[in-house]
Enzyme design. Sequence first.
Site, PDB file in Angstrom:
ATOM      1  N   LYS A 104       0.861  -1.190   0.000  1.00 43.58           N
ATOM      2  CA  LYS A 104       0.000   0.000   0.000  1.00 43.58           C
ATOM      3  C   LYS A 104       0.887   1.226   0.000  1.00 43.58           C
ATOM      4  CE  LYS A 104      -4.488   0.809   0.457  1.00 43.58           C
ATOM      5  NZ  LYS A 104      -5.462  -0.173  -0.020  1.00 43.58           N
TER       6      LYS A 104
HETATM    7  N1  GLU Z   1      -7.164   0.136  -3.345  1.00 44.37           N
HETATM    8  C1  GLU Z   1      -7.944  -1.037  -3.619  1.00 44.37           C
HETATM    9  C2  GLU Z   1      -7.981  -1.935  -2.407  1.00 44.37           C
HETATM   10  O1  GLU Z   1      -7.823  -1.507  -1.288  1.00 44.37           O
HETATM   11  C3  GLU Z   1      -7.496  -1.734  -4.898  1.00 44.37           C
HETATM   12  C4  GLU Z   1      -6.079  -2.191  -4.916  1.00 44.37           C
HETATM   13  C5  GLU Z   1      -5.599  -2.672  -6.268  1.00 44.37           C
HETATM   14  O2  GLU Z   1      -6.364  -2.705  -7.203  1.00 44.37           O
HETATM   15  O3  GLU Z   1      -4.412  -3.013  -6.339  1.00 44.37           O
HETATM   16  O4  GLU Z   1      -8.261  -3.102  -2.507  1.00 44.37           O
END
Ligand code: GLU
Length: 412
Positions: A104
């Site tokens: 993240k």
């Molecule tokens: N931000 C989204 C999540 O928390 C998508 C992450 C992604 O597509 O890599 O799942």
Amino acid sequence: MTETAYETTNKFLQDAFDVIGLDKNAEHLLKTPSRQVSVELVIQRDDGSIGNFIGYRVQHDNARGPFKGGLRFSGDVNLDEVRSLASLMTWKTALADVPYGGAKGGIHVDPTELSRSELERLTRRFTECIHEMIGPTTDIPAPDMNTDAGVMAWIFDEYSKHNGFNPAVVTGKPVDLHGSVGREAATGRGCLYAIREVLENDGEGLDGSEFVIQGFGNVGSWAGRLLHDQNAKVKAVSDVHGAIYNENGLDTHAVYDHLKKTGSVVDFPQAEDMANEELLELDCDVLMPAAIGHVITEENADDISADYVLEAANGPCTYKAHHILEDRGVTVVPDIFANAGGVTVSYFEWAQNIQHFSWEEDRVNSELESHMVDAFRTIRGLMNKHDITMRTAAFVAAIQKVREATKQRGLQ
Ligand code: GLU
């Protein structure tokens, strides 16, 4: 003392470790991120002054594939939160059965205080700082809170300057710039499939079920519109400015148009305005927190009147709140399952980029549906086998997959 986001995630993990029975070293390995980077981002503001911001990228685990996870812009971003969110991505990708690990990123910034061109400079600066740690086979960012396809296009463009053309470095791109049809709606659509499976398993269905949605951003607004199309009744929705309520159900498509026109859901003509705090306590079948973390705590968990809490946001319940809800007979549909639709379609986008081939929307949606249905079947099997909550079952399934991959690869 209030619990931090990373502590919440680790307590949920511990509940699952206790079911599996792992040794302490294995637990430590699975909890701890592999790498965490913070970068100082200096940009020129539109007025010529200097702006300083901090950006983070945390890579949690890559036993099952490249690190994968979104990038958020928020004044609440800090290292602890990004660590928690990176860990959640490891478990989400495993549960959704997409070949990734978890990561993240976040920039500590209130995006409403920056112009679009300042946000572009900030995104490009961040990409420049981390371009050596991301890549199509190493770590693939995506949209998250307050970031969208446009931000992903800047990351793609900036990365290309350093490493050549490679759109698979980032997902959630604009459809005209190597993005995938269906990606923008995917997290909301995945929520719909998740709750449909849960309700049907309990002998109920979407038709006529009453929903309350906290947050009307990408996830909440897509889920709200798709639920309306399935004849579910969305009684109330909110955003940072306030909440709106209509006992007979809101036309969520019209609410969305109102939001686009006025910048908020508040003052929607066919609804009453309501305070944000009241919204969480409304009588309904499904309460869907689709905004920020830790909105359901030990302070308000007893006041939740819903039968189901569908965690569209990441980490909306504290550890204690989760247990209060479950003890009261409220079923919590956990984030790593409920919102896994986004990363699932990110995987489809990445696969399309690598194959230089585009899918039709029907294919995207039906493959998303099968990933969500399969994940629910796995969860349900473990719930029945161990007599555990849906959250613990989801974590048990995910941990077992990551643990197996780690063992098969061998510890170095
Ligand atoms: N931000 C989204 C999540 O928390 C998508 C992450 C992604 O597509 O890599 O799942």
